[in-house]
Write a protein that holds these residues in place. Structure first.
Motif, short mmCIF file in Angstrom:
data_model
loop_
_atom_site.label_atom_id
_atom_site.label_comp_id
_atom_site.label_asym_id
_atom_site.label_seq_id
_atom_site.Cartn_x
_atom_site.Cartn_y
_atom_site.Cartn_z
N LYS A 61 14.40 -1.82 -0.33
CA LYS A 61 14.42 -1.60 -1.16
C LYS A 61 13.23 0.19 -1.10
CE LYS A 61 17.83 -2.05 -3.56
NZ LYS A 61 19.01 -1.84 -4.49
N MET A 62 12.91 0.94 -2.16
CA MET A 62 12.65 1.77 -2.09
C MET A 62 10.52 1.06 -2.68
SD MET A 62 12.57 4.48 -0.35
CE MET A 62 14.06 5.35 0.26
N PRO A 63 9.22 0.96 -2.28
CA PRO A 63 8.41 -0.10 -3.35
C PRO A 63 7.68 1.34 -4.59
CG PRO A 63 7.48 1.15 -1.39
CD PRO A 63 8.49 1.27 -1.18
N GLN A 90 1.04 -1.28 0.04
CA GLN A 90 0.04 0.41 -0.04
C GLN A 90 0.99 1.26 -0.15
OE1 GLN A 90 -2.92 -0.52 3.52
NE2 GLN A 90 -3.48 -2.11 2.61
N GLU A 91 1.81 1.62 0.32
CA GLU A 91 3.10 1.74 0.73
C GLU A 91 4.02 2.78 -1.24
OE1 GLU A 91 1.94 0.82 4.78
OE2 GLU A 91 3.32 -0.61 2.87
N THR A 92 3.36 1.75 -1.81
CA THR A 92 3.95 1.75 -3.16
C THR A 92 3.66 3.34 -3.95
OG1 THR A 92 4.17 -0.22 -3.50
CG2 THR A 92 4.08 1.35 -5.05
N CYS A 93 4.02 4.01 -4.05
CA CYS A 93 3.96 4.96 -4.79
C CYS A 93 3.87 5.57 -5.86
CB CYS A 93 5.18 6.32 -4.64
SG CYS A 93 4.95 7.40 -2.92
N TYR A 94 3.21 5.85 -7.30
CA TYR A 94 2.78 5.99 -8.67
C TYR A 94 2.65 7.69 -9.07
CZ TYR A 94 1.56 0.98 -9.01
OH TYR A 94 2.15 -0.73 -9.12
N LEU A 112 -0.61 4.92 -3.57
CA LEU A 112 -1.65 3.81 -3.03
C LEU A 112 -2.27 3.93 -1.73
CD1 LEU A 112 -0.74 0.33 -4.94
CD2 LEU A 112 -1.61 2.18 -5.95
N LYS A 113 -1.88 3.82 -0.71
CA LYS A 113 -2.31 4.37 0.31
C LYS A 113 -3.46 5.62 0.41
CE LYS A 113 -1.79 3.89 5.16
NZ LYS A 113 -0.28 3.65 6.34
N GLY A 114 -3.04 6.29 0.18
CA GLY A 114 -4.21 7.55 -0.63
C GLY A 114 -5.11 7.20 -0.84
N PHE A 115 -5.37 5.69 -1.53
CA PHE A 115 -6.74 5.70 -2.03
C PHE A 115 -7.80 5.32 -1.00
CE2 PHE A 115 -4.01 6.22 -5.80
CZ PHE A 115 -4.96 7.09 -6.60
N LEU A 116 -6.78 4.24 -0.05
CA LEU A 116 -7.75 3.66 1.41
C LEU A 116 -8.41 4.32 2.23
CD1 LEU A 116 -5.49 0.86 0.98
CD2 LEU A 116 -8.19 0.82 0.11
N ILE A 117 -7.75 5.49 2.76
CA ILE A 117 -7.57 6.67 3.91
C ILE A 117 -8.06 8.00 3.65
CG2 ILE A 117 -6.06 4.99 5.57
CD1 ILE A 117 -4.30 6.65 5.31
#
Length: 428
Positions: free
Chosen positions: A426-428, A64-68, A96-101
């Motif tokens: 590694k950075m996700p 969820q912490e992965t940035c796009y 991705l976490k930003g779309f959940l919380i």
């Protein structure tokens, strides 16, 4: 695997029924290949409240912490026509976490904004070509060097110079160390190296952090530089980076010969990141801290701060044996076990053990291991290795990756110069 509802809000002074958007969510590797979380949606009408529709993502395996990168193109409906209103899409770093919380900490790195003048937009006839005339708001430039301000031919923060520097950084790398060795070191410091380079500043902590970002997520590295130049702010995961006025208007950026002490993109990223942790007295306004202790304190990175940066950017701490005392052999062998392609080993040292480092009385430099600590014959160090054996280590420091230990350094001397390390995924 998980599916997300992807959406965004557009801040605008234009009625939503006149605006359409095309949106996509992706990440990009070093070769420019896109991995989509949301494929281009095609044109859709902006909804009430200036929000997009909810678009279902692909089934994504990432944490969820992965940035796009969230990319939005705006179209203006004028009569029966749809006019693309910006040359390039609006983009932001979005975990991705930003779309959940609903926690804004995990929202996009910046707001999506589209503003028009109050003048009527209409079709005009110019020869045989129909064009649409429209004024869109713009903002003043954020960074300006005191010695060479906006309009000066030596202005380091022009859009063209920042873009040229970023192109070098995205070549991975432009020059190998063997090629650089034929250039005198004093000349190397005048050139832009392919990796983040603190050069003549004390930003070894931010340099190590941005090196890891650059290697793992070149798309995020590129995007955050773009956002800092445009707005002075950006965000990776929940890590907010903001340049205050002291960083936006730096002093003493050039040495006595007129050379930059640190490149424009390295100043924007490293000084902004480090100064985000500071307040008041400790604000950074120059790559050279001088003799005032509070300037040094404002530039030096403690391990708790470095750990915070990695965690908030989405990495996980795997191991930690940082110590106020120098390392023992077991400490180093443990770090050796973690020195794999799946981890970042960030170590605190005395720079005097490096071939071009200055001797100091205490720990003063951060490096990133790029291999295991080895003997000169290539055998990894173990708990049974004699302390008198000479050692080598491929590592990142000062913008380069190569075996940078002093060629005469023994294992025993390496231990006395090393104060443990932090190990991150590694950075996700």
């Amino acid at each position: 695997m998980a599916i997300y509802n992807i959406y965004a809000e557009i801040k605008t002074n234009t009625a939503p029924e006149n605006l359409y958007y095309d949106m996509e969510l992706y990440k990009t590797d070093w070769n420019g290949n896109k991995t989509y979380a949301l494929r281009p949606t095609g044109q859709h009408a902006l909804q009430a409240g200036n929000k997009t529709k909810f678009h279902q993502s692909l089934d994504i395996p990432d944490p969820q912490e992965t940035c796009y990168i969230l990319s939005i193109t705006i179209y203006r409906k004028v009569g029966a026509d749809f006019i693309k209103m910006t040359q390039d899409p609006m983009t932001a770093i979005t975990p991705l976490k930003g779309f959940l919380i609903k926690d804004k900490e995990w929202g996009p790195s910046r707001e999506f904004e589209y503003y028009e003048t109050t003048q009527q937009t209409k079709k005009s006839q110019q020869g045989q070509i129909n064009t649409f005339q429209l004024n869109i708001s713009s903002k003043p430039r954020v960074f300006e060097a005191e010695e060479h301000p906006i309009g000066d031919t030596l202005d380091p923060f022009t859009k063209q110079r920042v873009e040229d520097e970023l192109k070098v950084r995205m070549t991975r790398p432009a020059l190998s160390h063997n090629q650089l060795q034929v250039i005198p070191y004093s000349d190397i410091r005048k050139r832009l190296l392919p990796c983040p380079n603190q050069n003549r500043s004390m930003f070894c902590g931010p340099s190590a952090f941005f090196y890891c970002i650059q290697q793992d997520r070149p798309d995020i590295y590129q995007q955050l530089i773009k956002e800092l130049w445009e707005t002075g702010e950006t965000k990776i995961g929940s890590l907010k980076i903001e340049a205050d006025n002291s960083v936006r208007y730096p002093k003493e950026m050039f040495d006595e010969n007129g050379w930059l002490k640190i490149s424009a993109i390295d100043w924007m990223t490293m000084a902004s990141l480090r100064d985000t942790e500071n307040t008041g007295l400790f604000s950074i306004n120059s790559p050279s801290p001088g003799f005032l202790w509070w300037n040094w304190a404002g530039a030096v990175t403690m391990w708790g701060v470095l750990e915070k940066w990695f965690k908030e950017a989405g990495a996980t701490k795997v191991y930690d044996n940082i110590s106020i005392a120098h390392s023992n052999l077991q400490d180093i062998c443990t770090l050796n076990n973690y020195a794999t392609p799946n981890n970042h080993v960030v170590s605190l040292i005395r720079a005097g053990m490096l071939s071009r480092g200055a001797n100091a009385l205490t720990k003063d430099h951060w490096i990133v291991w790029e291999d295991k600590l080895k003997l000169l014959n290539g055998t990894p160090v173990t708990t049974s290795t004699p302390l008198s054996e000479r050692v080598q280590l491929k590592l990142f420091s000062w913008g380069e990756v190569f075996e940078q230990l002093d060629t005469t350094l023994t294992l025993g001397e390496f231990l006395k110069h090393t104060f443990g390390g932090l190990v991150f995924t590694k950075m996700p």
